[in-house]
Design a protein around this motif. Structure first.
Motif, PDB file in Angstrom:
ATOM      1  N   HIS A 116       0.790  -1.231   0.000  1.00  0.00           N
ATOM      2  CA  HIS A 116       0.000   0.000   0.000  1.00  0.00           C
ATOM      3  C   HIS A 116       0.817   1.273   0.000  1.00  0.00           C
ATOM      4  O   HIS A 116       0.303   2.337  -0.317  1.00  0.00           O
ATOM      5  CB  HIS A 116      -0.951   0.012   1.198  1.00  0.00           C
ATOM      6  N   CYS A 117       2.061   1.197   0.436  1.00  0.00           N
ATOM      7  CA  CYS A 117       2.817   2.437   0.531  1.00  0.00           C
ATOM      8  C   CYS A 117       4.292   2.170   0.269  1.00  0.00           C
ATOM      9  O   CYS A 117       4.762   1.034   0.408  1.00  0.00           O
ATOM     10  CB  CYS A 117       2.633   3.053   1.911  1.00  0.00           C
ATOM     11  N   VAL A 118       4.995   3.209  -0.112  1.00  0.00           N
ATOM     12  CA  VAL A 118       6.410   3.080  -0.412  1.00  0.00           C
ATOM     13  C   VAL A 118       7.107   4.387  -0.054  1.00  0.00           C
ATOM     14  O   VAL A 118       6.540   5.469  -0.206  1.00  0.00           O
ATOM     15  CB  VAL A 118       6.612   2.707  -1.900  1.00  0.00           C
ATOM     16  N   ASP A 119       8.308   4.274   0.487  1.00  0.00           N
ATOM     17  CA  ASP A 119       9.104   5.478   0.700  1.00  0.00           C
ATOM     18  C   ASP A 119      10.570   5.128   0.493  1.00  0.00           C
ATOM     19  O   ASP A 119      10.996   4.001   0.752  1.00  0.00           O
ATOM     20  CB  ASP A 119       8.893   6.053   2.101  1.00  0.00           C
ATOM     21  N   ARG A 120      11.318   6.109   0.023  1.00  0.00           N
ATOM     22  CA  ARG A 120      12.722   5.898  -0.280  1.00  0.00           C
ATOM     23  C   ARG A 120      13.556   6.582   0.780  1.00  0.00           C
ATOM     24  O   ARG A 120      13.193   7.650   1.267  1.00  0.00           O
ATOM     25  CB  ARG A 120      13.001   6.501  -1.655  1.00  0.00           C
ATOM     26  N   HIS A 121      14.663   5.939   1.147  1.00  0.00           N
ATOM     27  CA  HIS A 121      15.590   6.525   2.116  1.00  0.00           C
ATOM     28  C   HIS A 121      16.078   7.863   1.563  1.00  0.00           C
ATOM     29  O   HIS A 121      16.480   7.938   0.396  1.00  0.00           O
ATOM     30  CB  HIS A 121      16.758   5.556   2.298  1.00  0.00           C
ATOM     31  N   PRO A 122      16.049   8.920   2.361  1.00  0.00           N
ATOM     32  CA  PRO A 122      16.389  10.241   1.803  1.00  0.00           C
ATOM     33  C   PRO A 122      17.831  10.370   1.326  1.00  0.00           C
ATOM     34  O   PRO A 122      18.103  11.129   0.400  1.00  0.00           O
ATOM     35  CB  PRO A 122      16.090  11.206   2.940  1.00  0.00           C
ATOM     36  N   ASN A 123      18.760   9.629   1.938  1.00  0.00           N
ATOM     37  CA  ASN A 123      20.164   9.765   1.533  1.00  0.00           C
ATOM     38  C   ASN A 123      20.642   8.584   0.690  1.00  0.00           C
ATOM     39  O   ASN A 123      21.397   8.756  -0.251  1.00  0.00           O
ATOM     40  CB  ASN A 123      21.081   9.880   2.742  1.00  0.00           C
ATOM     41  N   GLN A 124      20.205   7.414   1.054  1.00  0.00           N
ATOM     42  CA  GLN A 124      20.651   6.230   0.327  1.00  0.00           C
ATOM     43  C   GLN A 124      19.508   5.774  -0.560  1.00  0.00           C
ATOM     44  O   GLN A 124      18.588   5.094  -0.126  1.00  0.00           O
ATOM     45  CB  GLN A 124      21.065   5.148   1.316  1.00  0.00           C
ATOM     46  N   GLN A 125      19.631   6.169  -1.839  1.00  0.00           N
ATOM     47  CA  GLN A 125      18.461   6.034  -2.698  1.00  0.00           C
ATOM     48  C   GLN A 125      18.118   4.599  -3.051  1.00  0.00           C
ATOM     49  O   GLN A 125      17.057   4.352  -3.600  1.00  0.00           O
ATOM     50  CB  GLN A 125      18.684   6.862  -3.962  1.00  0.00           C
ATOM     51  N   HIS A 126      19.000   3.680  -2.744  1.00  0.00           N
ATOM     52  CA  HIS A 126      18.689   2.287  -3.075  1.00  0.00           C
ATOM     53  C   HIS A 126      17.896   1.616  -1.961  1.00  0.00           C
ATOM     54  O   HIS A 126      17.397   0.517  -2.134  1.00  0.00           O
ATOM     55  CB  HIS A 126      19.977   1.511  -3.338  1.00  0.00           C
ATOM     56  N   VAL A 127      17.802   2.277  -0.817  1.00  0.00           N
ATOM     57  CA  VAL A 127      17.063   1.681   0.302  1.00  0.00           C
ATOM     58  C   VAL A 127      15.614   2.144   0.236  1.00  0.00           C
ATOM     59  O   VAL A 127      15.330   3.335   0.216  1.00  0.00           O
ATOM     60  CB  VAL A 127      17.686   2.075   1.652  1.00  0.00           C
ATOM     61  N   VAL A 128      14.713   1.188   0.186  1.00  0.00           N
ATOM     62  CA  VAL A 128      13.296   1.509   0.025  1.00  0.00           C
ATOM     63  C   VAL A 128      12.495   0.733   1.057  1.00  0.00           C
ATOM     64  O   VAL A 128      12.784  -0.427   1.333  1.00  0.00           O
ATOM     65  CB  VAL A 128      12.829   1.125  -1.403  1.00  0.00           C
ATOM     66  N   ALA A 129      11.496   1.391   1.643  1.00  0.00           N
ATOM     67  CA  ALA A 129      10.611   0.714   2.593  1.00  0.00           C
ATOM     68  C   ALA A 129       9.215   0.646   2.004  1.00  0.00           C
ATOM     69  O   ALA A 129       8.749   1.602   1.392  1.00  0.00           O
ATOM     70  CB  ALA A 129      10.586   1.470   3.914  1.00  0.00           C
ATOM     71  N   THR A 130       8.548  -0.494   2.193  1.00  0.00           N
ATOM     72  CA  THR A 130       7.160  -0.597   1.752  1.00  0.00           C
ATOM     73  C   THR A 130       6.331  -1.195   2.881  1.00  0.00           C
ATOM     74  O   THR A 130       6.852  -1.875   3.767  1.00  0.00           O
ATOM     75  CB  THR A 130       6.997  -1.514   0.525  1.00  0.00           C
ATOM     76  N   GLY A 131       5.032  -0.924   2.837  1.00  0.00           N
ATOM     77  CA  GLY A 131       4.117  -1.487   3.826  1.00  0.00           C
ATOM     78  C   GLY A 131       3.017  -2.234   3.114  1.00  0.00           C
ATOM     79  O   GLY A 131       2.543  -1.792   2.068  1.00  0.00           O
ATOM     80  N   GLY A 132       2.615  -3.365   3.671  1.00  0.00           N
ATOM     81  CA  GLY A 132       1.672  -4.239   2.985  1.00  0.00           C
ATOM     82  C   GLY A 132       0.346  -4.391   3.686  1.00  0.00           C
ATOM     83  O   GLY A 132       0.120  -3.866   4.769  1.00  0.00           O
ATOM     84  N   GLN A 133      -0.511  -5.144   3.027  1.00  0.00           N
ATOM     85  CA  GLN A 133      -1.849  -5.381   3.546  1.00  0.00           C
ATOM     86  C   GLN A 133      -1.846  -6.133   4.861  1.00  0.00           C
ATOM     87  O   GLN A 133      -2.716  -5.959   5.692  1.00  0.00           O
ATOM     88  CB  GLN A 133      -2.614  -6.188   2.507  1.00  0.00           C
ATOM     89  N   ASP A 134      -0.846  -7.007   5.047  1.00  0.00           N
ATOM     90  CA  ASP A 134      -0.775  -7.767   6.284  1.00  0.00           C
ATOM     91  C   ASP A 134      -0.085  -6.975   7.384  1.00  0.00           C
ATOM     92  O   ASP A 134       0.177  -7.499   8.462  1.00  0.00           O
ATOM     93  CB  ASP A 134      -0.038  -9.091   6.041  1.00  0.00           C
ATOM     94  N   GLY A 135       0.224  -5.703   7.135  1.00  0.00           N
ATOM     95  CA  GLY A 135       0.857  -4.868   8.154  1.00  0.00           C
ATOM     96  C   GLY A 135       2.361  -5.033   8.233  1.00  0.00           C
ATOM     97  O   GLY A 135       3.008  -4.474   9.103  1.00  0.00           O
ATOM     98  N   MET A 136       2.938  -5.822   7.326  1.00  0.00           N
ATOM     99  CA  MET A 136       4.383  -6.058   7.336  1.00  0.00           C
ATOM    100  C   MET A 136       5.144  -4.862   6.781  1.00  0.00           C
ATOM    101  O   MET A 136       4.712  -4.244   5.814  1.00  0.00           O
ATOM    102  CB  MET A 136       4.724  -7.260   6.458  1.00  0.00           C
ATOM    103  N   LEU A 137       6.298  -4.590   7.373  1.00  0.00           N
ATOM    104  CA  LEU A 137       7.210  -3.586   6.834  1.00  0.00           C
ATOM    105  C   LEU A 137       8.312  -4.331   6.084  1.00  0.00           C
ATOM    106  O   LEU A 137       8.950  -5.217   6.645  1.00  0.00           O
ATOM    107  CB  LEU A 137       7.801  -2.769   7.979  1.00  0.00           C
ATOM    108  N   SER A 138       8.498  -3.993   4.819  1.00  0.00           N
ATOM    109  CA  SER A 138       9.568  -4.630   4.046  1.00  0.00           C
ATOM    110  C   SER A 138      10.614  -3.589   3.710  1.00  0.00           C
ATOM    111  O   SER A 138      10.278  -2.480   3.320  1.00  0.00           O
ATOM    112  CB  SER A 138       9.046  -5.224   2.744  1.00  0.00           C
TER     113      SER A 138
END
Lengths: 655, 380
Positions: free
Chosen positions: B221-243
């Motif tokens: 459902h959501c995505v955000d990129r690390h502000p300094n290290q552009q290859h690091v990305v966080a996403t959040g899913g329907q099951d509430g998991m943070l990837s």
């Protein structure tokens, strides 16, 4: 049926003439549809044009108030918290907890009242201002009733403490005195202020004797002639025995002391100590609990319950809860003096003083325009274990009945339906079915909203509703030509039939265009592929294409064959599969083994024998010819491949 | 975290966003935008959290946020982004993308630009007159990228009437969110658990890379990129998991962290303090994830050996700290080091927390229980 508790109110619908036309209606969960019918009485032959509108009539209009929405939302949190404190607490801590919850509810009402008041003042249109002001007075009445119920039913204050609570109650709700106090003290010469004696009288009526004494000392400073009298009355005020929370004295001690004090007051009155000052004399009479003197201050008392509390303060300070109703009834009679009849609020308060909870709730339900108040109050009282005995002759108990009404009202609202869910959750008997009926009627405008509704259903294992929501979304997606989305939704609903339907659409598209769409989904089906045979076929057939594309020809060949031999491929698709085999047969390397070629041949003959025979000439005839040519080509290729395979296998074995 | 202010606003809030502070200024966040959803009339509104230095004489109202102005918005506000100091881009459930302009002089909002049918369905019997909800928007002046339920990606440029670039059928399922990776590249997440990287320099409607969760196809459902290290990305899913993903390598997430009990609606790295991450969820919770390496705790571990080793351990832990921050604290996969500290920021569970935003020491979030929460002391 019980008898009616009052005449039902008549709602006039502007534009509908119910005298001339017949009306028809239909109930909704919180609303009613009304329209004119074109049904004519027999004698009228010609049809007049009817009213072309259908009217929606809402019962619970408070739900639509912007400010009251805050009340609903904030109290929702308190309600959920209250359901969770439950059981583990007993005795004192439980009671303290319940009182705290009650106070939280009241503070929310107060906050709303304050905001409504601000809006009423700021309103430019006087009509709207009046509307808000009337809302303010309703909220204020609600808070007044709630507070009294809190003292009597939740706090269950014993004799002595009871009166202190009632005094606080009156002080909280008759609050003009504070602005008056500030006004008088702010003036240059307080004791010469026009309202000086009015203020002192109000302070005495409210039992705020310390403040009254300070005011008297100002008067004493200003006029030496009455200084002595003021001091004496001030001493009487100071020495009046009161129950203080930290004190260990018993009720009998207090009563004894109070009796002495009362006699002293009486002596001063008989001795005409205050004869030269009518103001001071009337104050002394008030402090003796003299009914006539109290009733003279009707203006300042405002209402009968203030009269009641003042009267109790100065004549029966240790009144027991069970005796309250006697004083309440007589105070009401005395105060109204036969001039006017009691209003709904008076009846509600009287019922509370009589400890008749059911009457309180019944009267409130009739008098108030929303279910919020009764639903929350009843629920709280139920947690105080005060309502167990009462069962309704319909539905379940009263708490649940009122909560269901309130929650249904929320569900009728465009936006507040989410709050209703938790209320249904805490209705053990009919909550679940009600939720099931209501949740299906939520319009699903976006997927995000649908996801929220789905989450509600999934958390409660409402499988039927989950399926139906997913199906609706899948249908929408199909209509929008979003096959990938449709497939995802049918997989989520575990709806095999629909998955088959969508898979067929995919295959049809493939036949028409010669390429697959939505590969990102089909390539990543995983175990979901097993949902329906057709879906499995779709996934596997795509896998065959991938193998072929990656030049994994042997894998591709055996997969293709197994699609036919396992009977997973739909008949209509066999010709395509067979033709797909053609390029593999024509490869330089032998791909199909001899055994596989036999299998393929069997499939081919099987297919050819079951082919429908076209009877009519025309286009279909041509199509059949084309197909026949293809089959002939296949037969040839198969035979050639068989030969090559036998030679290859033989030579491999031989070497 | 004691100072968290709640205000009930009589509308369900779908999005909250801080107005960016001018680059290089010492100002802290003072204004945020909010969007509502599922109302009969929806609004985009601007709120002020008031002056810091000016303590109200009453003391009571100083923490409250006050409404500056609002404007009607057709349809649910699905996403909201500040384009610059004055302009706000709103995505609507009607498929419309609107740029609102804030006039600080008379405190009003007006429509400055609108793309009415940015997202639409093409099916023959589309029930909603063809329009499809626009689910996400991201801005990087002068570009605006939108994604929608129709699986379409639009690239707009402010002051251009038509879309500069449209990728039809970019996704077979619903696109839920979008963010910039590097300037011509964007990241999208969809409802079958895929993270796709798109390069606008490439023609055609194929992503340059697809990363996905294994097997289960849990919607993201959501995505955000690390502000300094552009290859690091966080996403959040329907099951509430943070990837947490490293988009440079592999097609699977580096780590999966069990988080909320229901849909994670938003995830945000702290823009200037990226060892901190914030998530909110349908289950009514708002979490603060702190992955900053905890130096004092480590040295206390080494301390047991005596004075000499204390000195040594300091240098070791410092080095470790430096090293950690170089490879980003989010990518270390050593399970033994459970260094992430999680705090729940809301005092009690409410209905869904739909949106959050962080800027400096300030956090704002909006909920379905029609309340906006603001705190100005995140790290105290």
């Amino acid at each position: 049926m019980e008898e009616l508790d009052g005449e039902p109110t008549v709602t006039l619908i502007p534009g509908v003439n119910s005298k001339k036309k017949q009306m028809c209606f239909d109930w909704g969960p919180g609303e009613m549809l009304v329209c004119e019918t074109s049904f004519n009485k027999k004698e009228e032959s010609e049809t007049k044009p009817g009213c072309p509108f259908i009217y929606i009539i809402r019962k619970d209009i408070d739900v639509y108030s912007q400010i009251l929405r805050k009340l609903f939302n904030e109290s929702h949190g308190i309600f959920v918290g209250l359901q969770r404190i439950e059981e583990e607490l007993t005795g004192k801590s439980r009671k303290a907890q319940l009182v705290r919850v009650s106070k939280n509810y009241r503070s929310v009402i107060r906050a709303c009242m304050e905001e409504m008041h601000q809006v009423a003042i700021a309103a430019k249109d006087p009509a709207i201002g009046r509307q808000f002001s009337s809302q303010v007075s309703i909220l204020s009445a609600m808070e007044l009733i709630w507070n009294l119920c809190e003292i009597l039913f939740i706090e269950v204050a014993p004799a002595g403490a009871l009166l202190l609570h009632l005094l606080d109650w009156v002080r909280l709700h008759v609050c003009e005195v504070d602005s008056l106090l500030a006004d008088v003290l702010g003036s240059e010469n307080p004791s010469k202020h026009d309202s000086f004696w009015k203020l002192v009288t109000i302070l005495v009526l409210q039992g705020r004797l310390d403040e009254a004494r300070q005011m008297l000392s100002k008067e004493a400073d200003a006029s030496p002639s009455s200084a002595g009298m003021c001091r004496i009355l001030g001493d009487l005020m100071r020495t009046m025995p009161v129950l203080s929370p930290g004190n260990t004295q018993t009720l009998t001690e207090l009563e004894l002391k109070w009796q002495h004090w009362h006699e002293e007051c009486e002596r001063h009155l008989q001795d005409s100590t205050f004869a030269s000052s009518p103001h001071l004399e009337s104050l002394c009479k008030i402090m003796l609990g003299d009914e006539a003197a109290l009733l003279e201050q009707k203006e300042l008392l405002n209402n009968w319950y203030h009269f009641l509390v003042t009267r109790l303060l100065y004549s029966h300070p240790t009144v027991k809860p069970i005796d309250l109703h006697l004083y309440a009834q007589s105070s009401l009679d005395l105060f109204l003096g036969g001039e006017s009849s009691p209003e709904p609020l008076d009846n509600i308060l009287l019922a509370a003083f009589e400890f008749d909870i059911h009457q309180v709730i019944k009267e409130c339900s009739i008098a108030l325009s929303n279910w919020w108040f009764v639903a929350h109050l009843t629920d709280l009282l139920d947690h105080c274990k005060l309502l167990q005995s009462h069962n309704l002759y319909f539905g379940s108990n009263m708490r649940e009945f009122l909560l269901l009404e309130y929650a249904s009202g929320l569900f009728a609202h465009h936006s507040l339906w989410q709050l209703g869910v938790d209320y249904f959750d805490y209705c053990p008997e009919l909550g679940r079915v009600s939720l099931e009926l209501h949740i299906e009627r939520i319009p699903l405008s976006t997927e995000q909203k649908a996801l929220k509704v789905l989450r509600i259903c999934e958390q409660r294992q409402m499988t039927e509703q989950v399926r139906s929501i997913c199906k609706i979304l899948a249908m929408n997606a199909v209509r929008n030509n979003r096959l990938g989305s449709a497939l995802s939704w049918s997989i989520r609903a575990k709806d095999a039939a629909f998955a088959t339907l969508v898979s067929d659409r995919f295959l049809k598209d493939y036949c028409e265009r010669g390429s697959f769409s939505d590969l990102d989904l089909i390539d990543n089906l995983g175990p979901a592929m097993m949902l329906s045979d057709r879906l499995t076929f779709l996934g596997k057939y795509r896998e065959f294409h991938r193998f072929y594309g990656e030049k994994r020809l042997t894998d591709a060949a055996s997969l293709l064959l197994s699609l036919m031999t396992s009977q997973i491929a739909p008949r209509s698709f066999w010709v395509i599969l067979l033709i797909d085999a053609l390029p593999l047969l024509e490869e330089k390397e032998v791909v199909f083994s001899a055994e596989q070629t036999y299998e393929l041949m069997r499939c081919l003959e099987d297919f050819a024998s079951r082919r429908p025979v076209w009877r009519e000439p025309g286009v279909q005839r041509i199509q059949e010819d084309v197909e026949n040519t293809k089959l002939e080509m296949l037969r040839l290729a198969l035979a050639r491949n068989l030969g090559r395979a036998i030679i290859k296998e033989g030579s491999l074995e031989g070497s | 975290m004691e100072e968290i202010y709640a205000k009930f606003v009589s509308q369900k809030i779908s999005k909250t966003r801080w107005r960016p502070v001018p680059p290089g200024s010492l100002q802290t966040a003072d204004t945020f935008a909010a969007g509502s959803w599922d109302n009969e009339e929806n609004y985009v509104s601007l709120w002020s959290i008031g002056d810091f230095g000016n303590l109200d004489s009453d003391g009571g109202f100083e923490g409250d946020h006050q409404l500056l102005c609002d404007i009607r918005h057709h349809g649910d506000v699905m996403d909201l982004q500040f384009f610059d100091q004055e302009r706000i881009v709103a995505a609507s459930s009607t498929g419309c993308v609107t740029v609102f302009l804030h006039h600080p002089n008379n405190q009003t909002l007006s429509v400055s630009q609108q793309w009415t049918a940015a997202h639409y369905h093409t099916g023959p019997g589309s029930p909603s007159c063809g329009s499809a909800p626009c689910t996400g928007v991201v801005c990087s002046n002068p570009e605006i990228v939108t994604v929608g339920e129709d699986g379409r990606i639009n690239l707009f440029r402010a002051d251009h009437k038509e879309a500069v670039r449209t990728i039809d059928n970019a996704d077979s399922s619903t696109l839920h969110a979008v963010t910039f990776l590097r300037t011509p590249e964007i990241l999208t997440v969809n409802s079958i658990g895929q993270l796709k990287i798109w390069d606008f320099r490439k023609q055609g409607n194929e992503p340059s890379q697809i990363l996905s969760l294994t097997g289960d196809r849990v919607p993201l459902h959501c995505v955000d990129r690390h502000p300094n290290q552009q290859h690091v990305v966080a996403t959040g899913g329907q099951d509430g998991m943070l990837s947490i993903w490293d988009v440079r390598q592999g097609t699977m997430p580096v780590s999966l962290l069990k988080a909320h009990e229901a849909e994670m609606w938003e995830v945000h790295f702290h823009p200037s303090n990226p060892d901190h991450l914030f998530t909110c969820s349908e289950d009514g919770s708002l979490w603060h994830w702190d992955a900053s390496t905890d130096v004092p705790e480590k040295s206390s571990l080494f301390n047991q050996g005596g004075r000499n080793s204390t000195f040594l351990s300091h240098s070791i832990s410092n080095q470790a700290g430096v090293h950690q921050s170089l490879i980003s604290s989010w990518l270390s996969t050593d399970p033994a080091k459970d260094r992430i500290e999680i705090t729940s920021l809301l005092p009690s569970r409410t209905l869904s927390v739909n949106s959050l935003d962080v800027l400096g020491p300030c956090l704002v979030c909006g909920t379905d229980s029609e309340a906006i929460y603001v705190t100005r002391q995140l790290f105290s």
